[in-house]
Motif scaffolding. Structure first.
Motif: not given
Length: 684
Positions: A210, A222, A229, A231
């Protein structure tokens, strides 16, 4: 099935009662051998540099022993621990099978019922680990074995033990799956494992992590400030994973709670039966309070069960303990409970320790004063609190409040992102409140409401102070050119200008921060992951002092105080100690242990230093994983614990401050339930 290579010259042939038959793998921690005896086992032998000190090696063995308490379903049982050739080793149940990391890389992401079974099995393992009082600290795909009987979690508690061997507070783990608090030097509890579990499930479902990045520093950035992420994550798991990836540990659901949610949501065919999480009283997962990149309260757990009677208005939430006697109620009657019993939510005075003249005050030492004061539910959980110059509170959604310790709070305004630090003081003769926010906003407020100044910098603001000369903010970010060294800057809030050069040598970032005074200078004191303490002059950002703590046990929290007229630094550490250092020389003056804490109850959530009359004190709040409130008031002169606030209503105290009302010293605390409370500390 993982490959096993033959033993090589230099490999041991026997460890304990087990004959070694091959090498299962090796890495940064050590070498894993397959052993045979009365059963097949896996034996991890740590590299030699982890055992350079007898005390460190003993600490490692002690920490691993705790892991043997974990129930053996869904985990590889820890069978033994010891030393071979001066190197620690751990013997655990042998589980044939590849890691989840290897399986996904070779065969692709998990889908349907296989993914649901993986999620439920690993949460079952985490629940067992947490119920044993252990925090895994390095949950990742490489520590999940896909065995013939189902997924098995390994290496629980090993990262905590390795922390004890390094001589620094550098966290041991895999950055992609580590929680924000592991990078920020905050307390690491079960909520950290939940964050790592969510990242592992993202990898299992998508084959991606992620939080991506080309370098370790980019990954850290991050995790700390990016959006994960998600998705490709199946819709019926998406809400749970979003909640688990909240930056605020308190906003994440517990493993047991989440396990029950998933079991209710998924039928044997893997189809979702109910909307994610919102059905369980956690609110909508689409609430802005749980959106990626925001701190919040969705998924917050009620951590305290019991002690409700102690919260009644006019009844002391504490009780006094006289030397050699039982506990006394507020009217002086003995309760019959034994010395040291704090099970009812009382503040027990340590045997042989006199309170600071409690009889001289209309509010005896430890009395909870007035009703709890609720913060607006829409503003998020309390995240910052200070009382010097006036009591102020900041929240997860950026709201800033002034509080006169009465029945109401005054809303000063919305400052931006999560309020990381607040304070009050006088700026050029004008009363002012300062707040620093995670989105880089730094604000000055009028105590009665309204903004004096608002500035924005590119980095998260981690602290603010108002001195006689200026209002100063401290920001921090990780520089991808310096690996895990963070960049710290000082700012004048009124002008928005940087004070002095950027500071780029905090290894693993700032670990503990305090403002104080050294000689004629207002100073900032910081700790880092290399056990180094630095003192900076606020007026020009110039470094004045630097020293190392010189011991195992990472820096958690710092506070500045004074003993016998000399400035001191008070600190809490990951080895469950409270220490006092001379701020001018760096020499350690005192060290005490929180001896009644289990290994994974360690971790302070708040620390302040001050005085009760003529007595220098430190007040330390803890939030053990089981939710019991623990607040200790220490006499810094002799190390006696003046009192301990035990389990009580409201949930763990996350922020606290030393305050005054009508000339009397008070503890002000903000709890998990978003309520503010005050307790008397006796006469001034």
């Amino acid at each position: 099935m993982p490959d096993m290579r033959p033993l090589q010259p230099g490999d041991p042939e026997q460890i304990g009662s087990y004959r070694l038959v091959g090498v299962l793998g090796s890495g940064g921690q050590g070498v894993v051998y397959r052993g045979v005896g009365d059963r097949e086992v896996a034996i991890k032998v740590l590299h030699g540099h982890f055992s350079h000190d007898d005390d460190i090696a003993k600490g490692f063995l002690r920490e691993v022993e705790a892991a043997r308490r974990v129930a053996a379903f869904c985990t590889a049982a820890v069978l033994d621990v010891g030393m071979v050739d001066d190197r620690p080793y751990i013997v655990s149940e042998y589980v044939p099978g590849d890691t989840l990391q290897a399986v996904v890389r070779a065969s692709g992401p998990r889908e349907g019922g296989a993914l649901d079974r993986l999620a439920i099995s690993t949460l079952t393992a985490l629940t067992a680990i947490h119920q044993a009082g252990i925090v895994h600290r390095d949950f990742k795909p490489g520590n999940v074995l896909m065995g013939p009987d189902g997924p098995i979690v390994i290496d629980f508690g090993i990262a905590k033990a390795l922390d004890a061997t390094t001589g620094t507070s550098v966290p041991v783990g895999t950055p992609t799956y580590m929680s924000p608090e592991q990078f920020e030097g905050e307390r690491v509890g079960p909520a950290s494992d939940v964050f790592s579990w969510a990242g592992t499930m993202v990898f299992a479902a998508t084959g991606r992590t992620p939080f991506a990045g080309d370098t370790v520093a980019a990954i850290v950035n991050h995790v700390l400030s990016g959006v994960p992420d998600l998705s490709g994550v199946p819709p019926h798991l998406l809400g749970a994973i979003e909640a688990c990836l909240s930056r605020d540990p308190a906003a994440r659901p517990g493993a047991a709670e989440l396990l029950q949610q998933l079991i209710r949501q998924v039928n044997p065919t893997g189809r979702p039966l109910a909307p994610p999480l919102a059905q369980a009283g956690h609110g909508s997962v689409a609430d802005a309070d749980t959106a990626p990149g925001r701190r919040g309260s969705i998924g917050r757990r009620a951590l305290i069960g019991g002690g409700a009677a102690a919260a009644a208005v006019g009844v002391s939430a504490f009780a006094l303990l006289r030397p050699g006697s039982g506990l006394l109620d507020p009217d002086g009657r003995r309760t019959g409970r034994p010395v040291g019993d704090t099970s009812s939510g009382s503040l027990a005075q340590s045997p042989g320790t006199a309170s600071p003249n409690p009889a001289a005050s209309a509010e005896p030492f430890g009395t909870q004063t007035g009703d709890p004061v609720p913060l607006p539910a829409t503003d998020g959980a309390p995240t910052a609190m200070a009382a010097e110059g006036g009591t102020v509170v900041g929240t997860a959604k950026g709201a800033v409040f002034a509080w006169d310790l009465g029945p109401e709070v005054t809303r000063l305004g919305d400052g931006g992102g999560s309020a990381e630090w607040v304070c009050a003081g006088s700026l050029g003769g004008t009363p002012a409140v300062a707040s620093g926010h995670h989105d880089g906003r730094m604000r000055l407020w009028r105590p009665a409401g309204g903004s004096l100044a608002s500035r924005k910098v590119s980095d998260p603001v981690i602290a603010v102070t108002v001195t006689a000369g200026a209002a100063v903010a401290v920001s921090q970010k990780y520089d991808d050119m310096r690996d895990l060294h963070s960049v710290v800057r000082l700012w004048n809030i009124s002008t928005g200008k940087q004070i002095g050069p950027a500071i780029s040598d905090h290894f693993q970032g700032v670990r503990g921060l305090a403002f104080g005074r050294l000689g004629e200078d207002d100073v900032l004191v910081t700790g880092d992951g290399g056990e180094r303490v630095r003192v900076w002059r606020l007026s020009d950002g110039k470094p004045l002092r630097s020293f190392r703590t010189g011991e195992v046990g990472g820096i958690e929290l710092l506070a500045c105080g004074e003993i016998d007229g000399r400035p001191v630094l008070v600190s809490t550490h990951l080895d469950a100690t409270l220490r006092v250092y001379d701020l001018a020389t760096g020499k350690r003056r005192k060290k005490w242990e929180f001896s009644d804490q289990a290994p994974d109850d360690r971790g302070a959530t708040a620390l302040v230093a001050g005085r009760i009359g003529d007595v220098p004190v430190a007040v330390v709040a803890h939030a053990p994983w089981n939710g019991d409130v623990i607040v200790r008031v220490w006499n810094l002169g002799d190390g006696d614990v003046i009192g301990v606030l035990g389990p009580g209503p409201g949930g763990a105290i996350r922020r606290l401050a030393l305050a005054e009302r009508d000339g009397r010293p008070m503890i002000a605390g903000a709890g998990e339930d978003r309520k503010l409370r005050i307790w008397s500390l006796g006469p001034a």
